[in-house]
Design a protein around this motif. Structure first.
Motif, mmCIF file in Angstrom:
data_model
loop_
_atom_site.group_PDB
_atom_site.id
_atom_site.type_symbol
_atom_site.label_atom_id
_atom_site.label_comp_id
_atom_site.label_asym_id
_atom_site.label_seq_id
_atom_site.Cartn_x
_atom_site.Cartn_y
_atom_site.Cartn_z
ATOM 1 N N PHE A 1 37.662 26.252 51.829
ATOM 2 C CA PHE A 1 38.535 27.411 51.974
ATOM 3 C C PHE A 1 39.581 27.491 50.874
ATOM 4 N N GLY A 2 39.923 26.347 50.286
ATOM 5 C CA GLY A 2 40.836 26.357 49.146
ATOM 6 C C GLY A 2 40.086 26.504 47.838
ATOM 7 N N GLY A 3 39.317 25.479 47.484
ATOM 8 C CA GLY A 3 38.665 25.430 46.182
ATOM 9 C C GLY A 3 37.625 26.502 45.934
ATOM 10 N N LEU A 4 36.728 26.719 46.888
ATOM 11 C CA LEU A 4 35.692 27.742 46.682
ATOM 12 C C LEU A 4 36.280 29.147 46.597
ATOM 13 N N HIS A 5 37.319 29.425 47.393
ATOM 14 C CA HIS A 5 37.959 30.732 47.283
ATOM 15 C C HIS A 5 38.633 30.893 45.923
ATOM 16 N N LEU A 6 39.273 29.835 45.439
ATOM 17 C CA LEU A 6 39.888 29.925 44.111
ATOM 18 C C LEU A 6 38.835 30.150 43.032
ATOM 19 N N LEU A 7 37.760 29.377 43.083
ATOM 20 C CA LEU A 7 36.705 29.492 42.083
ATOM 21 C C LEU A 7 36.076 30.887 42.087
ATOM 22 N N PHE A 8 35.628 31.332 43.241
ATOM 23 C CA PHE A 8 34.960 32.623 43.317
ATOM 24 C C PHE A 8 35.934 33.786 43.125
ATOM 25 N N GLY A 9 37.183 33.602 43.542
ATOM 26 C CA GLY A 9 38.183 34.629 43.281
ATOM 27 C C GLY A 9 38.397 34.821 41.790
ATOM 28 N N ALA A 10 38.465 33.711 41.055
ATOM 29 C CA ALA A 10 38.626 33.803 39.598
ATOM 30 C C ALA A 10 37.393 34.443 38.965
ATOM 31 N N LEU A 11 36.207 34.093 39.445
ATOM 32 C CA LEU A 11 34.982 34.685 38.903
ATOM 33 C C LEU A 11 34.902 36.187 39.164
ATOM 34 N N VAL A 12 35.246 36.580 40.366
ATOM 35 C CA VAL A 12 35.227 38.009 40.710
ATOM 36 C C VAL A 12 36.275 38.758 39.873
ATOM 37 N N ALA A 13 37.474 38.199 39.793
ATOM 38 C CA ALA A 13 38.536 38.866 39.040
ATOM 39 C C ALA A 13 38.177 38.977 37.560
ATOM 40 N N ARG A 14 37.582 37.956 37.023
ATOM 41 C CA ARG A 14 37.222 37.963 35.601
ATOM 42 C C ARG A 14 36.033 38.875 35.310
ATOM 43 N N GLY A 15 35.014 38.763 36.150
ATOM 44 C CA GLY A 15 33.799 39.496 35.858
ATOM 45 C C GLY A 15 33.688 40.876 36.456
ATOM 46 N N HIS A 16 34.570 41.170 37.414
ATOM 47 C CA HIS A 16 34.423 42.445 38.116
ATOM 48 C C HIS A 16 35.746 43.189 38.275
ATOM 49 N N GLY A 17 36.729 42.810 37.512
ATOM 50 C CA GLY A 17 38.020 43.521 37.578
ATOM 51 C C GLY A 17 38.711 43.391 38.905
ATOM 52 N N GLY A 18 38.414 42.292 39.649
ATOM 53 C CA GLY A 18 38.912 42.136 41.003
ATOM 54 C C GLY A 18 40.317 41.741 41.089
#
Length: 172
Positions: free
Chosen positions: A155-172
């Motif tokens: 809930f901490g690490g995976l959300h941080l990782l995927f949140g960064a990926l979404v924000a970087r790759g999809h303007g999230g």
């Protein structure tokens, strides 16, 4: 158009906030599952739900997308069933004193919900769901003392990782 709605309403920033709050909850809860530990994680789940829903609604409204139809509704319905099962199992397992099995249960159910909802969202969502599901299965089979660390990793690490990926790759 429906694919664009799914893409647009998923918030990487919200995932990062949820990940940071989960890491803080893990530190606050400590490593020994029990009633006090459970209260912290329940509060964290409520906070994460509010952050996720508000961020999604804000993005949908900003993009002038329907909030209760299309992919957003389908994603929510697919995620809702595993979350409801999680609530019921949490109550039953906690009442029986089986706090140590909650981390694996929560991770697997959340992963299942993301896998199901991911059919109506961006491609990273089912990948994230699979990561949560695998981590939950490993946690369930691992020594019980690793459950709290697994919650922080998931809930901490995976959300941080995927949140960064979404924000970087999809303007999230």
């Amino acid at each position: 158009m429906e694919g664009a709605a799914a893409f647009t309403t998923f918030s990487g920033a919200a995932l990062v906030v949820i990940g940071l709050s989960a890491l803080a909850a893990g530190v606050l809860a400590g490593g020994s599952p029990g009633p006090a530990w459970l209260r912290v994680w329940i509060a964290e789940a409520g906070l994460a739900l509010v952050v996720g829903v508000l961020a999604t609604l804000w993005k949908a409204r900003t993009a002038h997308l329907p909030m209760l139809s299309g992919p957003l509704r389908k994603f929510g319905l697919a995620l809702a069933a595993p979350l409801l099962v999680g609530v019921v199992l949490t109550a039953a397992l906690a009442r029986a004193g089986f706090h140590a099995v909650l981390p694996g249960t929560w991770l697997m159910l959340y992963g299942s919900g993301l896998l199901a909802g991911g059919a109506f969202s961006i491609r990273l969502v089912p990948v994230m769901g699979a990561c949560f599901l695998v981590l939950g299965a490993a946690t369930t089979l691992a020594p019980p003392g690793l459950g709290s660390a697994a919650l922080m990793l998931g809930f901490g690490g995976l959300h941080l990782l995927f949140g960064a990926l979404v924000a970087r790759g999809h303007g999230g």
